[in-house]
Design an enzyme around this catalytic site. Structure first.
Site, short mmCIF file in Angstrom:
data_model
loop_
_atom_site.label_atom_id
_atom_site.label_comp_id
_atom_site.label_asym_id
_atom_site.label_seq_id
_atom_site.Cartn_x
_atom_site.Cartn_y
_atom_site.Cartn_z
CB CYS B 86 -0.91 0.09 1.33
SG CYS B 86 -2.27 1.10 0.95
CG HIS B 203 -3.44 -3.59 3.50
ND1 HIS B 203 -2.41 -2.92 4.06
CD2 HIS B 203 -3.95 -2.47 2.91
CE1 HIS B 203 -2.15 -1.58 4.04
NE2 HIS B 203 -3.24 -1.42 3.24
CD GLU B 205 -0.71 -5.51 5.93
OE1 GLU B 205 -0.58 -6.02 4.92
OE2 GLU B 205 -0.70 -4.32 6.10
#
Lengths: 88, 231
Positions: B86, B203, B205
């Site tokens: 990002c 994302h 994560e």
């Protein structure tokens, strides 16, 4: 002395998206203007504007400095271009 | 494999990335402050999401001039593994580690939702735990994710199979409707020429554990761990 080192100069730097790059913000503003009845507006491009105070430089040096900072910092040359004026 | 997660003023996914590396992947991990040149002998650097330096000037621009990024550029030049997620992707583009730029979303809205991406090249350190063409569900959350590059760069990316992820619908088709931000050719993630630097807007994560609703993102981290073990 060829020039006054205390002379201050002002650079006005304009950063805009390259012509080949779509500007969604400019397009939206253009659409709003048309809706509000501003006729005859062919296109809108949004950009950024910087006022930079320079000191202790001769004009040629100031020109070079402004060009370098505009190229290396103020613009992302992948999508943007700049122009500037320098006033004493 | 030691992960280093960069921390800029305004980073807000640094701890998520740190958690994924240390607690989910169970690898050594450390946070690296932007003002230091020291990468502390890490094997992989994560440039996390957030709003580094408040996104002032341009997203990622000020961060790209920070001391830690000088070290990351040298690390990447030597083949070191770097992932930008990002805002991290934006920082890597501004740093010249990846080509192109991330512009304001078409539609001018901040888009925060789960999206589907298709793995376009599964033969990389970042995707080798995926099947070619696999569709992963990973969330996005950004205002400037509209990937742009010139025609020459796009041709280079395609020729080198460097487009790793494209936005697709759940059926795996890269349609205009599946493109959340106007990205050129639905591009969601790209790699460097040497395949050691990855930039992606989604994302991984934030989708690395079942408790988060989806664990597809973990594949990216598992790929990396697997790639490092093989190397």
């Amino acid at each position: 002395m060829p020039y006054n080192l205390n002379n201050s100069m002002k650079a006005y730097v304009y950063v805009s998206l390259k012509k080949s790059v779509l500007d969604p913000q400019g397009k939206t503003i253009h659409g709003a203007l048309a809706k509000m009845g501003f006729h005859g507006v062919a296109d809108v491009r949004q950009g950024k504007y910087f006022e930079i105070d320079l000191t202790g430089m001769a004009r040629a040096e100031a020109e070079a400095e402004v060009q370098r900072l505009a190229r290396e910092v103020l613009t992302n040359t992948v999508i943007e271009e700049y122009r500037y004026t320098l006033e004493e | 494999m030691k992960f280093g997660v960069l921390v800029f003023p305004g980073s807000n996914c640094d701890h998520d990335a740190y958690w994924t590396a240390s607690k989910v992947l169970k690898q050594p991990a450390t946070l690296l402050w932007h003002g230091s040149h020291d990468l502390e002998n890490c094997d992989a650097i994560i440039v996390p999401g957030g709003f580094a330096y408040g996104d002032y000037l341009r997203t990622g621009a000020i961060a790209s001039f920070s001391p830690v990024m000088e070290s990351v550029r040298k690390f990447a030049a030597g083949g070191g593994i770097v992932i930008g997620i990002c805002n991290g992707f934006q920082i890597l583009c501004e740093s010249g580690l990846l080509p192109g730029a991330l512009m304001r979303n078409v539609g001018l809205r901040y888009v925060c939702k789960p999206v589907h991406v298709r793995v376009e090249n599964a033969d990389t350190p970042f995707t080798n735990a995926c099947k070619p063409g696999a569709v992963l569900e990973i969330p996005i959350g950004h205002m400037e994710g509209n990937y742009f590059c010139d025609d020459t760069t796009l041709a280079d990316l395609k020729r080198g199979n460097r487009i790793l992820f494209r936005y697709v619908n759940p059926q795996g088709e890269a349609t205009a409707q599946a493109n959340p931000n106007g990205s050129l050719e639905n591009i969601a993630g790209i790699a460097s020429e040497g395949f050691n630097v990855l930039g992606m807007m989604p994302h991984p994560e934030r989708s690395a554990e079942a408790i988060l609703g989806c664990s597809d993102g973990l594949r990216v981290f598992q790929s990396l761990a697997g790639a490092m073990v093989k190397a």
